[in-house]
Design a protein around this motif. Structure first.
Motif, PDB file in Angstrom:
ATOM      1  N   ASP A 272       6.153 -43.180  -1.257  1.00 20.09           N
ATOM      2  CA  ASP A 272       4.868 -43.101  -0.819  1.00 20.09           C
ATOM      3  C   ASP A 272       3.914 -42.543  -2.309  1.00 20.09           C
ATOM      4  O   ASP A 272       4.354 -41.406  -2.677  1.00 20.09           O
ATOM      5  N   PRO A 273       3.045 -43.361  -2.538  1.00 16.63           N
ATOM      6  CA  PRO A 273       2.330 -43.060  -3.947  1.00 16.63           C
ATOM      7  C   PRO A 273       1.543 -41.408  -3.698  1.00 16.63           C
ATOM      8  O   PRO A 273       1.341 -40.996  -4.635  1.00 16.63           O
ATOM      9  N   GLU A 274       1.136 -41.237  -2.766  1.00 17.71           N
ATOM     10  CA  GLU A 274       0.379 -40.161  -2.287  1.00 17.71           C
ATOM     11  C   GLU A 274       1.333 -38.943  -2.274  1.00 17.71           C
ATOM     12  O   GLU A 274       0.856 -37.899  -3.081  1.00 17.71           O
TER      13      GLU A 274
ATOM     14  N   GLU B 225       4.018 -38.790  -4.475  1.00 16.11           N
ATOM     15  CA  GLU B 225       4.154 -38.579  -5.844  1.00 16.11           C
ATOM     16  C   GLU B 225       3.033 -38.130  -6.428  1.00 16.11           C
ATOM     17  O   GLU B 225       3.137 -37.305  -7.324  1.00 16.11           O
ATOM     18  N   ALA B 226       1.901 -38.353  -6.218  1.00 19.23           N
ATOM     19  CA  ALA B 226       0.761 -37.808  -6.872  1.00 19.23           C
ATOM     20  C   ALA B 226       0.628 -36.391  -6.533  1.00 19.23           C
ATOM     21  O   ALA B 226       0.180 -35.519  -7.671  1.00 19.23           O
TER      22      ALA B 226
END
Length: 123
Positions: A101-103, A105-106
């Motif tokens: 999930d990119p969120e 990771e951010a």
């Protein structure tokens, strides 16, 4: 001057004759090599046909059945039964791994940037 031109023309003719003869010899050698390769290819095709015939002969179902019956006890074979076969839907395939999930990771990067000590930076 005329004698020099004649001499040069004769040398050119001799040189071109030698070159043509040399090319003829090279061409004949190449043709012999091609013929040898064609014979080799034919021999290998015959050999392949013989091997295929032997393979078909050795893999006859009646022969294999006789061998299986003869070596049944020694090989520890079990008789085939319809219950031993299944459907493709019954095979337990592994589940695909979920994509990251990119969120998340951010958010991890923000937490790592805000960590004050090296122990806090270890995820």
């Amino acid at each position: 001057m005329r004698g020099f031109a004649t001499l040069m023309a004769m040398l050119a003719v001799i040189g071109l004759g030698y070159w043509a003869y040399h090319q003829t010899i090279l061409t004949q050698q190449a043709e012999r090599r091609v013929e040898q390769l064609q014979r080799d290819i034919g021999a290998e095709r015959e050999r392949l046909a013989i091997l295929r015939a032997e393979w078909a002969y050795l893999n006859r179902p009646d022969r294999l059945r006789e061998l299986a019956d003869f070596n049944f006890d020694r090989l520890g074979l079990l008789p085939l039964a319809p219950e031993q076969f299944g459907r493709a839907a019954q095979i337990p395939y592994p589940l695909p791994e979920p994509e990251p999930d990119p969120e998340l990771e951010a958010a991890d990067e923000v937490l790592l940037d805000n960590a004050s000590t090296p122990e806090e930076r270890i995820p």
